[in-house]
Design an enzyme around this catalytic site. Structure first.
Site, short mmCIF file in Angstrom:
data_model
loop_
_atom_site.label_atom_id
_atom_site.label_comp_id
_atom_site.label_asym_id
_atom_site.label_seq_id
_atom_site.Cartn_x
_atom_site.Cartn_y
_atom_site.Cartn_z
N ASP A 1 64.10 42.78 58.97
CA ASP A 1 62.69 42.77 58.60
C ASP A 1 62.63 42.67 57.07
OD1 ASP A 1 59.82 43.32 58.82
OD2 ASP A 1 60.34 45.30 58.04
N ASP B 1 59.20 43.42 54.68
CA ASP B 1 58.33 44.43 54.06
C ASP B 1 58.65 45.81 54.61
OD1 ASP B 1 56.12 42.75 52.53
OD2 ASP B 1 56.49 41.76 54.44
#
Length: 218
Positions: free
Chosen positions: A3, A5
């Site tokens: 991922d 953010d």
């Protein structure tokens, strides 16, 4: 599969600036950074819809997305920072022969701006953004696309891939794709909980290589 953010970068200040810039243009007061952090994780359209709802704005998020993206892409790296040891750890994994891919709900253009700014793009074999394919996390399709783009076989995902993220969304993505998950809580979005499903939790990004070696042996 990483991922972005809340996992590799702390982008909340720049995202908040973009949200609040748009709200100011609409004549609304700014939202607190903490409130906006809780809205991050499910893609920019969902983030914007949550911000508009919190500000009692009835306009559809889709209508305002182009303006929001203009605000964000103009200053997407002004206050964004890498989390401690992210660069060093990713470089070490790359040197060790790991195939790295990004699986994020952030729009692809903004993702590329951030990844290039921090010099991370060359470390990744594949970058799947929130608009790269029709589906977004927590659907399994972005994860499987990232696996394929990194040179893996999606059909062998349980033995070939690991999802590394910070939130419940990332855990649900891993479960949907039937791959192990490593969660590094960051305070973004909804936290992953053990009751949601099995995962390894670590407190620091620098602990990731040891955890990956442990998972390799299972």
């Amino acid at each position: 599969m990483f991922d972005l953010d809340g996992t590799l970068i702390d982008s909340a200040p720049d995202i908040a600036d973009a949200v609040n810039g748009l709200l100011a243009e609409l004549g609304k007061p700014a939202l607190a950074l903490g409130a906006i952090k809780g809205m991050i994780g499910d893609g920019a359209p969902v983030l914007l819809a949550r911000a508009l709802a919190a500000s009692d704005i009835g306009t559809a998020a889709a209508e305002l997305m182009p303006r929001f993206r203009t605000f964000y892409e103009a200053a997407s790296t002004r206050r964004t920072t890498l989390y401690p040891m992210v660069r060093e750890t990713l470089e070490g994994l790359h040197r060790a022969g790991r195939h790295l891919a990004l699986c994020t709900n952030k729009p692809s253009a903004a993702t590329r701006l951030v990844m290039d700014h921090f010099g991370l793009s060359p470390l990744f074999r594949c970058i799947i953004g929130g608009d790269s394919i029709a589906e977004r996390k927590p659907a399994k399709e972005p994860l499987l696309a990232a696996i394929a783009g990194a040179g893996g076989d999606p059909a062998q995902a349980p033995s070939e891939a690991i999802m590394v993220g910070d939130s419940h969304t990332d855990l649900m993505t891993a479960i949907a794709g039937n791959v192990p998950a490593v969660i590094i809580p960051s305070g973004y979005g909804r936290h992953a909980e053990l009751s949601d499903g099995p995962f390894q939790q670590i407190g620091r990004f620098a602990d990731l290589p040891a955890t990956l070696r442990q998972l390799d042996q299972n």
